[in-house]
Design a protein around this motif. Structure first.
Motif, PDB file in Angstrom:
ATOM      1  N   HIS A   6       0.856  -1.208   0.000  1.00  0.00           N
ATOM      2  CA  HIS A   6       0.000   0.000   0.000  1.00  0.00           C
ATOM      3  C   HIS A   6       0.881   1.243   0.000  1.00  0.00           C
ATOM      4  CE1 HIS A   6      -4.153   1.639   1.014  1.00  0.00           C
ATOM      5  NE2 HIS A   6      -3.384   2.719   1.040  1.00  0.00           N
ATOM      6  N   HIS A   8       1.407   5.256  -2.093  1.00  0.00           N
ATOM      7  CA  HIS A   8       0.761   6.263  -2.953  1.00  0.00           C
ATOM      8  C   HIS A   8       1.836   6.963  -3.774  1.00  0.00           C
ATOM      9  CE1 HIS A   8      -3.181   5.705  -1.171  1.00  0.00           C
ATOM     10  NE2 HIS A   8      -2.619   5.731   0.028  1.00  0.00           N
ATOM     11  N   GLU A  92      -8.113   2.224  -2.975  1.00  0.00           N
ATOM     12  CA  GLU A  92      -8.771   1.958  -1.727  1.00  0.00           C
ATOM     13  C   GLU A  92     -10.165   2.557  -1.724  1.00  0.00           C
ATOM     14  OE1 GLU A  92      -6.958   4.118   1.760  1.00  0.00           O
ATOM     15  OE2 GLU A  92      -5.540   4.800   0.249  1.00  0.00           O
ATOM     16  N   HIS A 158      -6.774  -2.404   5.315  1.00  0.00           N
ATOM     17  CA  HIS A 158      -5.429  -1.825   5.322  1.00  0.00           C
ATOM     18  C   HIS A 158      -5.265  -0.920   6.539  1.00  0.00           C
ATOM     19  CE1 HIS A 158      -4.138   2.313   4.281  1.00  0.00           C
ATOM     20  NE2 HIS A 158      -5.409   2.520   4.066  1.00  0.00           N
ATOM     21  N   ASP A 208       1.736   2.785   3.401  1.00  0.00           N
ATOM     22  CA  ASP A 208       0.803   3.906   3.248  1.00  0.00           C
ATOM     23  C   ASP A 208       1.584   5.203   2.997  1.00  0.00           C
ATOM     24  OD1 ASP A 208      -1.721   4.964   2.890  1.00  0.00           O
ATOM     25  OD2 ASP A 208      -2.169   5.186   5.015  1.00  0.00           O
TER      26      ASP A 208
HETATM   27 ZN    ZN Z   1      -3.771   4.760   1.579  1.00  0.00          ZN
END
Ligand code: ZN
Length: 261
Positions: A6, A8, A92, A158, A208
Motif C-alpha cells: 500500500h 501512494h 482503496e 489496510h 501507506d
Molecule cells: Zn492509503
C-alpha cells in the motif's frame, strides 16, 4: 524479499523521484510495490506508473474522502481502467467517518456507502480483490456493506489498528489485515497485540507512504523502503526471524493480488 502492499507513489511527494524510490526499496529488500489510487485521476496515474515500471502494480479506486466529488461516470471509468493487466485490486475504498463534516453528514455517509458498494460490484465483476479503508466510527457500517459479498471477493483491511478480536472477525469472513509503520509506535499496543496474534498467511505489511513513517523515521516522509522497518517490528512481536515474516507476507500478497500467475 518484501512487498509494500500500500503506497501512494502518484502523490506529488514522489514527483520526479520514482526511479530513486524504487532503487532504495530494492536495496532494502522491498522488490515490489502496489501503488494505490484514491480518485479517478489518482488511479489513472497509478496505472501509468505500473505500466512503466515492472516493480510496480496498481490498485484503482475512489477513497471515501473523494466520494462526494466523484463524477457520475466514475465507476464506468474505473471499469475501463481495470482492463489493464497491471491492475491487481480495487481500492482503496470503504468508509471514513473521521473527517465527516458537521453539516450534511448523512449525505456524505450515503455517498461513501454508494460508491463503496459500486466498487465492490466492480471487483466481483472483474474477479479482483479489494483494499478497504475504514476510519472513524464506521466498523459496523463497513461490515454491513461487505457481508453480502461473502465468498465473492476477499478484502484487506489496510492500516489495521484494531484489537485481536476485531482482527478475528475479519479473518472469519475470509479477509485479511495489513500493518503500517504505526505498529512501531510506542502508543500502539492494540495493533502490536494483533500483529503478535494474527496467524501466518492472514496479514500483509505496507507503508501507506508518503504517510506513517515507522520509528526511527517517524514524522519524515515515508517511502516503500521503510516496509522493512515495519516487517522487522512485526517479526520481533511474533518472535519470528525477519525472513519468516518476509516469506509469509510475500506469499500472502502474491496470492491476494495474484502476482505469481
Ligand atoms: Zn492509503
Amino acid at each position: 524479499m518484501l512487498i509494500d502492499t500500500h503506497a501512494h507513489l502518484d502523490f506529488p511527494e514522489f514527483e520526479g523521484e520514482i526511479d530513486a524510490v524504487i532503487a532504495r526499496a530494492a536495496q532494502a529488500g522491498v522488490t515490489r510495490i502496489i501503488t494505490i489510487g484514491t480518485s479517478l485521476e489518482s488511479s489513472r496515474r497509478a496505472v501509468a506508473l505500473a505500466e512503466r515500471h515492472p516493480a510496480i502494480y496498481a490498485a484503482i479506486g475512489i477513497h471515501p474522502d473523494a466520494a462526494t466529488q466523484a463524477q457520475p461516470g466514475a465507476l464506468d471509468a474505473l471499469r475501463e481502467l481495470a482492463a489493464s493487466p497491471r491492475v491487481v485490486a480495487i481500492g482503496e475504498t470503504g468508509l471514513d467517518y473521521y473527517r465527516r463534516p458537521e453539516t450534511g453528514a448523512e449525505a456524505v455517509k450515503a455517498a461513501q456507502a454508494s460508491i463503496f458498494q459500486g466498487q465492490l460490484d466492480l471487483a466481483v465483476e472483474r474477479s479482483l480483490n479489494v483494499i478497504i479503508h475504514q476510519r472513524g466510527d464506521c466498523w459496523e457500517d463497513t461490515l454491513a456493506i461487505l457481508t453480502p459479498y461473502h465468498g465473492k471477493l476477499r478484502a484487506v483491511f489496510h492500516c489495521f489498528g484494531g484489537t485481536p478480536e476485531a482482527a478475528a472477525t475479519i479473518l472469519e469472513m475470509g479477509h485479511l489485515i495489513s500493518f503500517t509503520g504505526i505498529v512501531t509506535f510506542k502508543n500502539a499496543p492494540l495493533m502490536q497485540a494483533s500483529a503478535a496474534w494474527v496467524p501466518d498467511g492472514s496479514y500483509m505489511v505496507e507503508t501507506d507512504c508518503p504517510y506513517l513513517s515507522p520509528v526511527p523515521l517517524r514524522g519524515k516522509r515515508c517511502e516503500p523502503a521503510y516496509t522493512r522497518l515495519t516487517a522487522e517490528k512485526v517479526a520481533s512481536l511474533r518472535n519470528q526471524p525477519l525472513e519468516t515474516v518476509a516469506q509469509n507476507t510475500t506469499a500472502t500478497a502474491e496470492d491476494f493480488f495474484r502476482l505469481a500467475l
